[in-house]
Motif scaffolding. Structure first.
Motif, mmCIF file in Angstrom:
data_model
loop_
_atom_site.group_PDB
_atom_site.id
_atom_site.type_symbol
_atom_site.label_atom_id
_atom_site.label_comp_id
_atom_site.label_asym_id
_atom_site.label_seq_id
_atom_site.Cartn_x
_atom_site.Cartn_y
_atom_site.Cartn_z
ATOM 1 N N PHE A 1 0.840 -1.198 0.000
ATOM 2 C CA PHE A 1 0.000 0.000 0.000
ATOM 3 C C PHE A 1 0.877 1.251 0.000
ATOM 4 O O PHE A 1 0.648 2.180 -0.779
ATOM 5 C CB PHE A 1 -0.945 0.003 1.210
ATOM 6 C CG PHE A 1 -1.674 1.293 1.383
ATOM 7 C CD1 PHE A 1 -2.724 1.636 0.549
ATOM 8 C CD2 PHE A 1 -1.282 2.194 2.359
ATOM 9 C CE1 PHE A 1 -3.379 2.851 0.687
ATOM 10 C CE2 PHE A 1 -1.939 3.406 2.510
ATOM 11 C CZ PHE A 1 -2.986 3.733 1.673
ATOM 12 N N GLU A 2 1.874 1.279 0.872
ATOM 13 C CA GLU A 2 2.761 2.448 0.948
ATOM 14 C C GLU A 2 3.514 2.651 -0.357
ATOM 15 O O GLU A 2 3.638 3.785 -0.835
ATOM 16 C CB GLU A 2 3.734 2.309 2.120
ATOM 17 C CG GLU A 2 3.080 2.481 3.470
ATOM 18 C CD GLU A 2 2.336 3.801 3.640
ATOM 19 O OE1 GLU A 2 2.821 4.851 3.154
ATOM 20 O OE2 GLU A 2 1.250 3.780 4.258
ATOM 21 N N ARG A 3 3.993 1.569 -0.939
ATOM 22 C CA ARG A 3 4.716 1.673 -2.215
ATOM 23 C C ARG A 3 3.786 2.172 -3.310
ATOM 24 O O ARG A 3 4.157 3.039 -4.108
ATOM 25 C CB ARG A 3 5.309 0.308 -2.587
ATOM 26 C CG ARG A 3 6.068 0.304 -3.874
ATOM 27 C CD ARG A 3 7.415 1.011 -3.736
ATOM 28 N NE ARG A 3 8.103 0.960 -5.016
ATOM 29 C CZ ARG A 3 8.559 2.022 -5.662
ATOM 30 N NH1 ARG A 3 8.468 3.218 -5.124
ATOM 31 N NH2 ARG A 3 9.134 1.895 -6.832
ATOM 32 N N PHE A 4 2.573 1.651 -3.351
ATOM 33 C CA PHE A 4 1.575 2.090 -4.327
ATOM 34 C C PHE A 4 1.332 3.590 -4.188
ATOM 35 O O PHE A 4 1.365 4.333 -5.174
ATOM 36 C CB PHE A 4 0.278 1.297 -4.124
ATOM 37 C CG PHE A 4 -0.834 1.691 -5.044
ATOM 38 C CD1 PHE A 4 -0.915 1.169 -6.321
ATOM 39 C CD2 PHE A 4 -1.805 2.592 -4.634
ATOM 40 C CE1 PHE A 4 -1.947 1.534 -7.171
ATOM 41 C CE2 PHE A 4 -2.837 2.969 -5.478
ATOM 42 C CZ PHE A 4 -2.901 2.438 -6.756
ATOM 43 N N CYS A 5 1.096 4.046 -2.962
ATOM 44 C CA CYS A 5 0.830 5.476 -2.720
ATOM 45 C C CYS A 5 2.037 6.326 -3.088
ATOM 46 O O CYS A 5 1.883 7.404 -3.693
ATOM 47 C CB CYS A 5 0.438 5.713 -1.273
ATOM 48 S SG CYS A 5 -1.184 5.057 -0.863
ATOM 49 N N ASP A 6 3.229 5.873 -2.732
ATOM 50 C CA ASP A 6 4.445 6.621 -3.075
ATOM 51 C C ASP A 6 4.576 6.789 -4.588
ATOM 52 O O ASP A 6 4.982 7.852 -5.061
ATOM 53 C CB ASP A 6 5.696 5.922 -2.532
ATOM 54 C CG ASP A 6 5.838 6.031 -1.027
ATOM 55 O OD1 ASP A 6 5.128 6.855 -0.397
ATOM 56 O OD2 ASP A 6 6.651 5.268 -0.464
ATOM 57 N N LEU A 7 4.245 5.749 -5.338
ATOM 58 C CA LEU A 7 4.336 5.809 -6.795
ATOM 59 C C LEU A 7 3.321 6.773 -7.402
ATOM 60 O O LEU A 7 3.617 7.472 -8.365
ATOM 61 C CB LEU A 7 4.140 4.415 -7.398
ATOM 62 C CG LEU A 7 5.291 3.436 -7.200
ATOM 63 C CD1 LEU A 7 4.849 2.020 -7.550
ATOM 64 C CD2 LEU A 7 6.497 3.849 -8.039
ATOM 65 N N LEU A 8 2.107 6.808 -6.847
ATOM 66 C CA LEU A 8 1.045 7.597 -7.461
ATOM 67 C C LEU A 8 0.903 9.004 -6.887
ATOM 68 O O LEU A 8 0.433 9.905 -7.589
ATOM 69 C CB LEU A 8 -0.289 6.862 -7.357
ATOM 70 C CG LEU A 8 -0.557 5.917 -8.517
ATOM 71 C CD1 LEU A 8 0.377 4.747 -8.543
ATOM 72 C CD2 LEU A 8 -1.985 5.476 -8.526
ATOM 73 N N ARG A 9 1.295 9.188 -5.645
ATOM 74 C CA ARG A 9 1.154 10.496 -5.010
ATOM 75 C C ARG A 9 1.914 11.532 -5.827
ATOM 76 O O ARG A 9 3.066 11.322 -6.190
ATOM 77 C CB ARG A 9 1.679 10.453 -3.583
ATOM 78 C CG ARG A 9 1.249 11.626 -2.736
ATOM 79 C CD ARG A 9 1.702 11.482 -1.295
ATOM 80 N NE ARG A 9 0.955 10.436 -0.591
ATOM 81 C CZ ARG A 9 1.485 9.296 -0.146
ATOM 82 N NH1 ARG A 9 2.763 9.035 -0.314
ATOM 83 N NH2 ARG A 9 0.733 8.420 0.485
ATOM 84 N N GLY A 10 1.257 12.618 -6.130
ATOM 85 C CA GLY A 10 1.903 13.687 -6.884
ATOM 86 C C GLY A 10 1.781 13.566 -8.388
ATOM 87 O O GLY A 10 2.215 14.462 -9.115
ATOM 88 N N THR A 11 1.199 12.456 -8.879
ATOM 89 C CA THR A 11 0.984 12.386 -10.327
ATOM 90 C C THR A 11 -0.114 13.383 -10.695
ATOM 91 O O THR A 11 -0.989 13.684 -9.879
ATOM 92 C CB THR A 11 0.594 10.958 -10.779
ATOM 93 O OG1 THR A 11 -0.585 10.543 -10.086
ATOM 94 C CG2 THR A 11 1.725 9.971 -10.526
ATOM 95 N N PRO A 12 -0.061 13.914 -11.897
ATOM 96 C CA PRO A 12 -1.061 14.912 -12.299
ATOM 97 C C PRO A 12 -2.482 14.332 -12.297
ATOM 98 O O PRO A 12 -2.695 13.198 -12.735
ATOM 99 C CB PRO A 12 -0.640 15.296 -13.716
ATOM 100 C CG PRO A 12 0.783 14.823 -13.866
ATOM 101 C CD PRO A 12 0.931 13.663 -12.942
ATOM 102 N N ASP A 13 -3.415 15.122 -11.818
ATOM 103 C CA ASP A 13 -4.810 14.679 -11.801
ATOM 104 C C ASP A 13 -5.341 14.385 -13.201
ATOM 105 O O ASP A 13 -6.212 13.530 -13.368
ATOM 106 C CB ASP A 13 -5.695 15.713 -11.101
ATOM 107 C CG ASP A 13 -5.440 15.775 -9.607
ATOM 108 O OD1 ASP A 13 -4.890 14.802 -9.039
ATOM 109 O OD2 ASP A 13 -5.789 16.808 -8.999
#
Length: 183
Positions: free
Chosen positions: A93-105
């Motif tokens: 879960f943390e790795r998934f969030c780290d990868l996606l957090r900050g990607t453009p909406d």
């Protein structure tokens, strides 16, 4: 039109999905470790250990596709023992969030080519598929728990019997007659 308007909104939703997966899998007793259905094929014959590892890896598979890095599966985490299951879910879960957090909406609307067809899906659909996949396997594991007489946590901490027992009171409160659904 996107089902989710921001990546942060999706991640907040998936945090709740992950929390329920960790709760349900964490509630499994020691005898669940290594348990495999007596019959079945493919995913229907996988051990609980393998299903948990599959859930963890699939999150990152969908993240890879969403990020435009291809439909690439990572190596599965070590879930060979029950005490590794919840930490593996938390880490994925943390790795998934780290990868996606900050990607453009606006990536929620961009099209991503499918691995197995000439089609493409919007980014938000890929994320929805990932969440539904996670829920599907959590439900599979919960079904195995029920069949074995192991505890199955209630999804929202209330049972159908509890809600059923409150129906007469709720109907009266809203002026509804007997068996009508009131909708």
């Amino acid at each position: 039109m996107a089902m989710y308007r921001s990546i942060d909104a999706f991640l907040a939703y998936f945090e709740a999905v992950n929390r329920r997966a960790m709760r349900d899998i964490g509630a499994l007793p020691p005898e669940a470790d290594g348990w495999t259905p007596a019959v079945g094929e493919g995913e229907g014959a996988w051990s609980i250990n393998k299903l948990v590892g599959h859930m963890c890896g699939s999150r990152l598979y969908f993240a890879s596709a969403y990020l435009g890095r291809g439909w690439v599966s990572p190596p599965p985490p070590d879930v060979s023992r029950r005490e590794l299951w919840v930490p593996a879910l938390a880490e994925s879960f943390e790795r998934f969030c780290d990868l996606l957090r900050g990607t453009p909406d606006d990536w929620l609307e961009r099209k991503v080519a499918m691995i197995d067809s000439g089609g493409a899906l919007s980014g938000w659909r890929i994320l929805a598929m990932m969440a539904e996949h996670d829920i599907h396997h959590r439900s599979q594991i919960d079904t195995y728990a029920g069949l074995n007489g192991w505890p199955v946590p209630q999804i929202f901490d209330r049972t159908a019997e509890t809600i059923g027992a409150l129906q007469a009171q709720e109907r009266a409160k809203h002026g509804l007659a007997g068996g009508g659904h009131g909708l």
